[in-house]
Design a protein around this motif. Sequence first.
Motif, PDB file in Angstrom:
ATOM      1  N   VAL A  33       0.863  -1.183   0.000  1.00  0.00           N
ATOM      2  CA  VAL A  33       0.000   0.000   0.000  1.00  0.00           C
ATOM      3  C   VAL A  33       0.899   1.232   0.000  1.00  0.00           C
ATOM      4  N   PRO A  34       0.406   2.364  -0.519  1.00  0.00           N
ATOM      5  CA  PRO A  34       1.227   3.573  -0.482  1.00  0.00           C
ATOM      6  C   PRO A  34       1.444   4.044   0.956  1.00  0.00           C
ATOM      7  N   VAL A  35       2.627   4.568   1.199  1.00  0.00           N
ATOM      8  CA  VAL A  35       3.007   5.052   2.523  1.00  0.00           C
ATOM      9  C   VAL A  35       3.370   6.526   2.402  1.00  0.00           C
ATOM     10  N   LEU A  36       2.651   7.369   3.146  1.00  0.00           N
ATOM     11  CA  LEU A  36       2.942   8.797   3.185  1.00  0.00           C
ATOM     12  C   LEU A  36       3.798   9.068   4.411  1.00  0.00           C
ATOM     13  N   LEU A  37       5.021   9.545   4.184  1.00  0.00           N
ATOM     14  CA  LEU A  37       5.923   9.889   5.278  1.00  0.00           C
ATOM     15  C   LEU A  37       5.892  11.388   5.487  1.00  0.00           C
ATOM     16  N   ASP A  38       5.792  11.791   6.744  1.00  0.00           N
ATOM     17  CA  ASP A  38       5.825  13.199   7.123  1.00  0.00           C
ATOM     18  C   ASP A  38       7.038  13.412   8.006  1.00  0.00           C
ATOM     19  N   PHE A  39       8.044  14.120   7.484  1.00  0.00           N
ATOM     20  CA  PHE A  39       9.217  14.467   8.281  1.00  0.00           C
ATOM     21  C   PHE A  39       8.921  15.800   8.958  1.00  0.00           C
ATOM     22  N   TYR A  40       8.972  15.819  10.282  1.00  0.00           N
ATOM     23  CA  TYR A  40       8.523  16.975  11.046  1.00  0.00           C
ATOM     24  C   TYR A  40       9.388  17.167  12.301  1.00  0.00           C
ATOM     25  N   THR A  41       9.155  18.286  12.986  1.00  0.00           N
ATOM     26  CA  THR A  41       9.658  18.491  14.340  1.00  0.00           C
ATOM     27  C   THR A  41       8.524  19.081  15.168  1.00  0.00           C
ATOM     28  N   GLU A  42       8.641  18.929  16.472  1.00  0.00           N
ATOM     29  CA  GLU A  42       7.624  19.467  17.384  1.00  0.00           C
ATOM     30  C   GLU A  42       7.639  20.993  17.387  1.00  0.00           C
ATOM     31  N   TRP A  43       8.804  21.609  17.154  1.00  0.00           N
ATOM     32  CA  TRP A  43       8.956  23.050  17.288  1.00  0.00           C
ATOM     33  C   TRP A  43       8.672  23.828  16.008  1.00  0.00           C
ATOM     34  N   ASN A  44       8.394  23.154  14.906  1.00  0.00           N
ATOM     35  CA  ASN A  44       8.166  23.816  13.628  1.00  0.00           C
ATOM     36  C   ASN A  44       6.668  24.042  13.413  1.00  0.00           C
ATOM     37  N   ASP A  45       6.265  25.316  13.253  1.00  0.00           N
ATOM     38  CA  ASP A  45       4.841  25.651  13.120  1.00  0.00           C
ATOM     39  C   ASP A  45       4.181  24.995  11.910  1.00  0.00           C
ATOM     40  N   ALA A  46       4.867  24.958  10.775  1.00  0.00           N
ATOM     41  CA  ALA A  46       4.289  24.334   9.578  1.00  0.00           C
ATOM     42  C   ALA A  46       4.088  22.838   9.811  1.00  0.00           C
ATOM     43  N   SER A  47       5.027  22.205  10.520  1.00  0.00           N
ATOM     44  CA  SER A  47       4.878  20.784  10.859  1.00  0.00           C
ATOM     45  C   SER A  47       3.646  20.579  11.730  1.00  0.00           C
ATOM     46  N   SER A  48       3.482  21.439  12.720  1.00  0.00           N
ATOM     47  CA  SER A  48       2.330  21.330  13.629  1.00  0.00           C
ATOM     48  C   SER A  48       1.016  21.505  12.885  1.00  0.00           C
ATOM     49  N   ALA A  49       1.008  22.404  11.908  1.00  0.00           N
ATOM     50  CA  ALA A  49      -0.205  22.645  11.129  1.00  0.00           C
ATOM     51  C   ALA A  49      -0.610  21.422  10.314  1.00  0.00           C
ATOM     52  N   MET A  50       0.329  20.542  10.020  1.00  0.00           N
ATOM     53  CA  MET A  50       0.039  19.351   9.225  1.00  0.00           C
ATOM     54  C   MET A  50      -0.613  18.224  10.037  1.00  0.00           C
ATOM     55  N   HIS A  51      -0.520  18.258  11.363  1.00  0.00           N
ATOM     56  CA  HIS A  51      -1.067  17.165  12.176  1.00  0.00           C
ATOM     57  C   HIS A  51      -2.533  16.857  11.863  1.00  0.00           C
ATOM     58  N   PRO A  52      -3.442  17.845  11.910  1.00  0.00           N
ATOM     59  CA  PRO A  52      -4.856  17.525  11.609  1.00  0.00           C
ATOM     60  C   PRO A  52      -5.064  17.106  10.156  1.00  0.00           C
ATOM     61  N   VAL A  53      -4.276  17.663   9.240  1.00  0.00           N
ATOM     62  CA  VAL A  53      -4.381  17.292   7.823  1.00  0.00           C
ATOM     63  C   VAL A  53      -4.042  15.812   7.663  1.00  0.00           C
ATOM     64  N   LEU A  54      -2.969  15.386   8.298  1.00  0.00           N
ATOM     65  CA  LEU A  54      -2.549  13.990   8.178  1.00  0.00           C
ATOM     66  C   LEU A  54      -3.524  13.035   8.842  1.00  0.00           C
ATOM     67  N   ARG A  55      -4.160  13.470   9.916  1.00  0.00           N
ATOM     68  CA  ARG A  55      -5.215  12.647  10.542  1.00  0.00           C
ATOM     69  C   ARG A  55      -6.360  12.441   9.557  1.00  0.00           C
ATOM     70  N   ASP A  56      -6.732  13.514   8.856  1.00  0.00           N
ATOM     71  CA  ASP A  56      -7.806  13.412   7.858  1.00  0.00           C
ATOM     72  C   ASP A  56      -7.418  12.479   6.712  1.00  0.00           C
ATOM     73  N   VAL A  57      -6.175  12.560   6.276  1.00  0.00           N
ATOM     74  CA  VAL A  57      -5.693  11.692   5.193  1.00  0.00           C
ATOM     75  C   VAL A  57      -5.746  10.230   5.640  1.00  0.00           C
ATOM     76  N   ALA A  58      -5.242   9.954   6.833  1.00  0.00           N
ATOM     77  CA  ALA A  58      -5.244   8.583   7.357  1.00  0.00           C
ATOM     78  C   ALA A  58      -6.666   8.052   7.476  1.00  0.00           C
ATOM     79  N   ALA A  59      -7.587   8.887   7.953  1.00  0.00           N
ATOM     80  CA  ALA A  59      -8.981   8.461   8.108  1.00  0.00           C
ATOM     81  C   ALA A  59      -9.612   8.172   6.744  1.00  0.00           C
TER      82      ALA A  59
END
Length: 98
Positions: free
Chosen positions: A12-38
Amino acid sequence: MSKFGELIDLRVPVLLDFYTEWNDASSAMHPVLRDVAAALGDKGKVIKINVDKNSQLAEALRVKTLPTLMIYKEGEMKWRQSGEQDANTLIGLMQEYI
């Protein structure tokens, strides 16, 4: 096979998200990635990789900008993009490889 190799070698396709806790753009992606996974359910995987804890992997893959997103299928990189993305775009990209 390495743990990373096992992650990206799925049928199956695997979407990798390289992030850090302190990066605002990374934090903004959390809900987006939850929606994608769902939306994908068991037809795809979303895996978050903290670059602070996996710096060697991030360096090996030349991750310079956060977030950096990659799609792999059966061990082959199919897509890569840095910066924020919307859920519909990511879902559409993942569906191309299902």
